[in-house]
Design a protein around this motif. Structure first.
Motif, PDB file in Angstrom:
ATOM      1  N   ARG A 276       0.824  -1.214   0.000  1.00  0.00           N
ATOM      2  CA  ARG A 276       0.000   0.000   0.000  1.00  0.00           C
ATOM      3  C   ARG A 276       0.858   1.263   0.000  1.00  0.00           C
ATOM      4  O   ARG A 276       0.366   2.341  -0.360  1.00  0.00           O
ATOM      5  N   LEU A 277       2.118   1.141   0.408  1.00  0.00           N
ATOM      6  CA  LEU A 277       2.979   2.315   0.485  1.00  0.00           C
ATOM      7  C   LEU A 277       3.143   2.985  -0.871  1.00  0.00           C
ATOM      8  O   LEU A 277       3.097   4.218  -0.977  1.00  0.00           O
ATOM      9  N   SER A 278       3.333   2.197  -1.912  1.00  0.00           N
ATOM     10  CA  SER A 278       3.517   2.779  -3.248  1.00  0.00           C
ATOM     11  C   SER A 278       2.270   3.542  -3.687  1.00  0.00           C
ATOM     12  O   SER A 278       2.371   4.607  -4.306  1.00  0.00           O
ATOM     13  N   THR A 279       1.088   3.013  -3.364  1.00  0.00           N
ATOM     14  CA  THR A 279      -0.157   3.693  -3.718  1.00  0.00           C
ATOM     15  C   THR A 279      -0.275   5.020  -2.972  1.00  0.00           C
ATOM     16  O   THR A 279      -0.618   6.053  -3.568  1.00  0.00           O
ATOM     17  N   PHE A 280       0.003   4.986  -1.676  1.00  0.00           N
ATOM     18  CA  PHE A 280      -0.061   6.209  -0.872  1.00  0.00           C
ATOM     19  C   PHE A 280       0.937   7.249  -1.385  1.00  0.00           C
ATOM     20  O   PHE A 280       0.600   8.423  -1.557  1.00  0.00           O
ATOM     21  N   LEU A 281       2.164   6.809  -1.654  1.00  0.00           N
ATOM     22  CA  LEU A 281       3.196   7.748  -2.092  1.00  0.00           C
ATOM     23  C   LEU A 281       2.923   8.298  -3.487  1.00  0.00           C
ATOM     24  O   LEU A 281       3.325   9.418  -3.792  1.00  0.00           O
ATOM     25  N   ALA A 282       2.254   7.508  -4.333  1.00  0.00           N
ATOM     26  CA  ALA A 282       1.900   8.022  -5.663  1.00  0.00           C
ATOM     27  C   ALA A 282       1.040   9.279  -5.528  1.00  0.00           C
ATOM     28  O   ALA A 282       1.263  10.277  -6.222  1.00  0.00           O
ATOM     29  N   GLY A 283       0.048   9.227  -4.613  1.00  0.00           N
ATOM     30  CA  GLY A 283      -0.789  10.401  -4.385  1.00  0.00           C
ATOM     31  C   GLY A 283      -0.041  11.517  -3.690  1.00  0.00           C
ATOM     32  O   GLY A 283      -0.152  12.697  -4.062  1.00  0.00           O
ATOM     33  N   ALA A 284       0.758  11.167  -2.665  1.00  0.00           N
ATOM     34  CA  ALA A 284       1.501  12.188  -1.918  1.00  0.00           C
ATOM     35  C   ALA A 284       2.542  12.872  -2.801  1.00  0.00           C
ATOM     36  O   ALA A 284       2.660  14.107  -2.810  1.00  0.00           O
ATOM     37  N   PHE A 285       3.293  12.073  -3.552  1.00  0.00           N
ATOM     38  CA  PHE A 285       4.303  12.647  -4.452  1.00  0.00           C
ATOM     39  C   PHE A 285       3.651  13.524  -5.518  1.00  0.00           C
ATOM     40  O   PHE A 285       4.246  14.520  -5.955  1.00  0.00           O
ATOM     41  N   LEU A 286       2.450  13.151  -5.944  1.00  0.00           N
ATOM     42  CA  LEU A 286       1.756  13.935  -6.968  1.00  0.00           C
ATOM     43  C   LEU A 286       1.581  15.379  -6.511  1.00  0.00           C
ATOM     44  O   LEU A 286       1.879  16.322  -7.253  1.00  0.00           O
ATOM     45  N   MET A 287       1.109  15.569  -5.274  1.00  0.00           N
ATOM     46  CA  MET A 287       0.912  16.919  -4.761  1.00  0.00           C
ATOM     47  C   MET A 287       2.240  17.624  -4.512  1.00  0.00           C
ATOM     48  O   MET A 287       2.389  18.818  -4.780  1.00  0.00           O
ATOM     49  N   VAL A 288       3.231  16.886  -4.004  1.00  0.00           N
ATOM     50  CA  VAL A 288       4.544  17.487  -3.772  1.00  0.00           C
ATOM     51  C   VAL A 288       5.159  17.960  -5.088  1.00  0.00           C
ATOM     52  O   VAL A 288       5.704  19.071  -5.173  1.00  0.00           O
ATOM     53  N   LEU A 289       5.055  17.117  -6.101  1.00  0.00           N
ATOM     54  CA  LEU A 289       5.607  17.476  -7.414  1.00  0.00           C
ATOM     55  C   LEU A 289       4.920  18.708  -7.990  1.00  0.00           C
ATOM     56  O   LEU A 289       5.568  19.584  -8.580  1.00  0.00           O
ATOM     57  N   CYS A 290       3.590  18.780  -7.824  1.00  0.00           N
ATOM     58  CA  CYS A 290       2.836  19.908  -8.381  1.00  0.00           C
ATOM     59  C   CYS A 290       3.105  21.203  -7.625  1.00  0.00           C
ATOM     60  O   CYS A 290       3.320  22.266  -8.224  1.00  0.00           O
ATOM     61  N   ILE A 291       3.082  21.102  -6.294  1.00  0.00           N
ATOM     62  CA  ILE A 291       3.153  22.319  -5.467  1.00  0.00           C
ATOM     63  C   ILE A 291       4.594  22.780  -5.249  1.00  0.00           C
ATOM     64  O   ILE A 291       4.896  23.979  -5.347  1.00  0.00           O
ATOM     65  N   VAL A 292       5.499  21.853  -4.952  1.00  0.00           N
ATOM     66  CA  VAL A 292       6.871  22.227  -4.616  1.00  0.00           C
ATOM     67  C   VAL A 292       7.771  22.274  -5.851  1.00  0.00           C
ATOM     68  O   VAL A 292       8.593  23.182  -6.003  1.00  0.00           O
ATOM     69  N   PHE A 293       7.605  21.279  -6.728  1.00  0.00           N
ATOM     70  CA  PHE A 293       8.497  21.173  -7.886  1.00  0.00           C
ATOM     71  C   PHE A 293       7.767  21.431  -9.196  1.00  0.00           C
ATOM     72  O   PHE A 293       8.140  20.886 -10.237  1.00  0.00           O
ATOM     73  N   GLY A 294       6.716  22.235  -9.133  1.00  0.00           N
ATOM     74  CA  GLY A 294       5.914  22.509 -10.322  1.00  0.00           C
ATOM     75  C   GLY A 294       6.712  22.941 -11.537  1.00  0.00           C
ATOM     76  O   GLY A 294       6.546  22.382 -12.635  1.00  0.00           O
ATOM     77  N   PRO A 295       7.618  23.923 -11.409  1.00  0.00           N
ATOM     78  CA  PRO A 295       8.396  24.366 -12.579  1.00  0.00           C
ATOM     79  C   PRO A 295       9.254  23.253 -13.182  1.00  0.00           C
ATOM     80  O   PRO A 295       9.405  23.170 -14.404  1.00  0.00           O
ATOM     81  N   VAL A 296       9.830  22.409 -12.316  1.00  0.00           N
ATOM     82  CA  VAL A 296      10.668  21.310 -12.815  1.00  0.00           C
ATOM     83  C   VAL A 296       9.816  20.274 -13.544  1.00  0.00           C
ATOM     84  O   VAL A 296      10.151  19.814 -14.636  1.00  0.00           O
ATOM     85  N   VAL A 297       8.692  19.901 -12.906  1.00  0.00           N
ATOM     86  CA  VAL A 297       7.803  18.911 -13.511  1.00  0.00           C
ATOM     87  C   VAL A 297       7.264  19.414 -14.838  1.00  0.00           C
ATOM     88  O   VAL A 297       7.098  18.651 -15.799  1.00  0.00           O
ATOM     89  N   SER A 298       7.004  20.707 -14.914  1.00  0.00           N
ATOM     90  CA  SER A 298       6.464  21.276 -16.160  1.00  0.00           C
ATOM     91  C   SER A 298       7.430  21.117 -17.327  1.00  0.00           C
ATOM     92  O   SER A 298       7.015  21.128 -18.487  1.00  0.00           O
ATOM     93  N   ASP A 299       8.716  20.982 -17.023  1.00  0.00           N
ATOM     94  CA  ASP A 299       9.721  20.847 -18.085  1.00  0.00           C
ATOM     95  C   ASP A 299       9.905  19.416 -18.564  1.00  0.00           C
ATOM     96  O   ASP A 299      10.664  19.174 -19.509  1.00  0.00           O
ATOM     97  N   ILE A 300       9.245  18.436 -17.931  1.00  0.00           N
ATOM     98  CA  ILE A 300       9.380  17.037 -18.375  1.00  0.00           C
ATOM     99  C   ILE A 300       8.795  16.903 -19.777  1.00  0.00           C
ATOM    100  O   ILE A 300       7.636  17.264 -20.011  1.00  0.00           O
ATOM    101  N   PRO A 301       9.585  16.404 -20.733  1.00  0.00           N
ATOM    102  CA  PRO A 301       9.034  16.252 -22.094  1.00  0.00           C
ATOM    103  C   PRO A 301       7.965  15.162 -22.130  1.00  0.00           C
ATOM    104  O   PRO A 301       8.121  14.116 -21.497  1.00  0.00           O
ATOM    105  N   MET A 302       6.900  15.411 -22.837  1.00  0.00           N
ATOM    106  CA  MET A 302       5.845  14.421 -22.965  1.00  0.00           C
ATOM    107  C   MET A 302       6.366  13.146 -23.614  1.00  0.00           C
ATOM    108  O   MET A 302       5.861  12.055 -23.355  1.00  0.00           O
TER     109      MET A 302
END
Length: 500
Positions: free
Chosen positions: A305-331
């Protein structure tokens, strides 16, 4: 003095999963959650666009669904988030009535899912044949691949070498080491190359603006009236059914991959709880995500269950804290991951010539029909229903021919004994009436059902019709050899199924 085995610390230690003390499992689960979170962002934004809502609504849904289902769900390591199936169902409601009604429908859908789970809807999964399951998996792989095609069409030429490089990394990097998931390595390297070289290609940021703060709980902005309920109820019910169907099928698929069992009833109720929480936090709702689940379970090797929980938690961290970096990931990097997932998901053994030669034609037909319907409708639930119904029809037709009737006339010519062999139900009993020689038989007829079984009212009605036809000719019929269940059913219904 209590022994060490009976101390609170020892008892607490006995309740903890074994993997908590395994650093290797921790590393696998954490990295798997990170890879899934990266893959969730563009998907959630795309599904938000389908539903006609702000990208934040889909991202918030993916966050709350993953975090909540990691605690209350029945299938470990399965990923739930905003999905295209749910987006398609609720998009018309959002267009016609607005976001408030959509949120209210999500909450009601969660309540319906809890009720269906409590009523045992998960038990219906036992009626899904293997051929439908194989068709479901293959259709899923095709849909995952088809969803990537727009990202490979009418794009800068640099996308194609990046895509090829990402695929090559995921194929060959595991031969060097499996300590770090190959998809994560591919995403990091391709992002570093595009940023360092200033290569202009579509990025995650082009999909939509990422949220800058956590979601805040609240009630949907709708009038709490009967009119509102009647408006949202059809959409909520459809969403509940589609979400449960997709989630339960995904759970069964993960069961097979990991060779473990999961509680489908708990998963059904958990999906409902997750959707209710998601609705109160302003999300668009969701269900199990098959593509991301395959990344988590099959590609990254996650099992807890840890991977499922972290997928959601990391999602918000990536968006809120590392938004500019994540935005640069090539599709192109994420497309490469999903293409690899589709390849790994497809059951290639099912279409091998050797397999097709041995497989019954009916099962091949069911598999193909399931794939065609899913791909044509872009709806896994519809394909599963159509495939299951087709399998049942083919099965009924096959079994119907197994009911056979043979007759022996006594030497004195006064009695004929008909022996009925096989399963008697609506499909086979319809032909039963025509297999007796009413005019030519002697005055006494014995029907021996010791090698048969009566399954439904149609079979009892057929036996009544046979007795009636002989009775009109002044002949008597005796039914013998009924087993106990058949005798009980026949005794309850004989003579009660016609109005004359």
């Amino acid at each position: 003095m209590p022994t060490s085995a009976s101390t609170p610390t020892a008892r607490l230690r006995g309740l903890k999963p074994e993997w908590l003390n395994n650093p290797k499992v921790w590393r696998t689960e954490i990295l798997a959650g990170l890879v899934v979170a990266l893959a969730l962002i563009p998907e959630a934004i795309s599904f938000s666009i389908i539903a006609g809502v702000d990208p934040a609504v889909g991202l918030f849904a993916s966050f709350t669904m993953a975090v909540v289902i990691s605690v209350v769900g029945g299938r470990r390591a399965m990923i739930s988030a905003a999905t295209g199936a749910v987006a398609l169902v609720i998009a018309p409601l959002n267009r016609e009535h607005g976001l408030g009604y959509l949120i209210a429908a999500v909450i009601l859908a969660g309540i319906i899912q809890i009720a269906l789970g409590a009523l045992g809807v998960a038990k219906l999964m036992r009626f899904v044949p293997r051929s439908v399951m194989v068709g479901f998996v293959n259709a899923l792989a095709i849909l995952i691949f088809m969803a990537q095609i727009p990202e490979m069409h009418d794009v800068p030429w640099a996308v194609y070498p990046l895509l090829a490089g990402g695929l090559a990394l995921m194929v060959f990097f595991p031969r060097i080491t499996k300590a770090v998931p190959a998809p994560l390595v591919s995403i990091v390297i391709l992002t570093a190359i595009t940023v360092a070289a200033g290569i202009a290609v579509p990025t995650v940021g082009d999909k939509g603006e990422l949220p800058s703060s956590l979601p805040v709980p609240g009630l949907p902005d709708v009038p709490f009236t009967m009119d509102t309920l009647t408006t949202i109820a059809p959409y909520a019910f459809a969403m509940a059914l589609v979400g449960l169907m997709e989630s339960l099928m995904t759970a069964k698929l993960v069961d097979d991959i990991t060779d473990t069992h999961s509680s489908k009833t708990r998963e059904s109720i958990g999906q409902g709880v997750a959707n209710i929480v998601t609705g109160f936090f302003g999300g668009m709702g969701g269900c199990a995500m098959i593509g991301q689940t395959m990344i988590n379970v099959k590609v990254s090797g996650a099992r807890t269950r840890l991977s499922t929980f972290l997928a959601g938690a990391f999602l918000m961290v990536l968006c809120i804290v590392f938004g500019p970096v994540v935005s640069d990931i090539p599709m192109a990097a994420l497309v490469a991951v999903m293409v690899m997932v589709s390849f790994a998901t497809f059951d290639w053994h099912s279409i091998a010539p050797k397999t097709l030669k041995r497989m019954p034609a009916g099962e091949i037909a069911v598999m193909v029909i399931t794939v065609i319907v899913v791909v044509a409708t872009d709806n896994l639930a519809i394909g599963v229903v159509v495939g299951s119904v087709t399998a049942m029809i083919i099965f009924a037709k096959r079994v119907a021919h197994l009911a056979r009737v043979s007759s022996v006339t006594d030497p004195d010519g006064t009695t004929v004994v008909y022996s009925v062999t096989g399963e008697l139900f609506f499909a086979s009993s319809n032909d039963l009436v025509g297999q007796f020689a009413y005019a030519d038989d002697p005055d006494r007829i014995v029907i021996d059902l010791s090698a048969a079984h009566i399954w439904d009212a149609s079979s009892v009605a057929a036996l009544d019709a046979i007795e009636t036809k002989y009775g009109q000719r002044g002949k008597t019929v005796e039914i013998i050899g009924l087993n106990d269940p058949s005798a009980d059913l026949h005794g309850k219904l004989t003579g009660e199924l016609t109005s004359h």
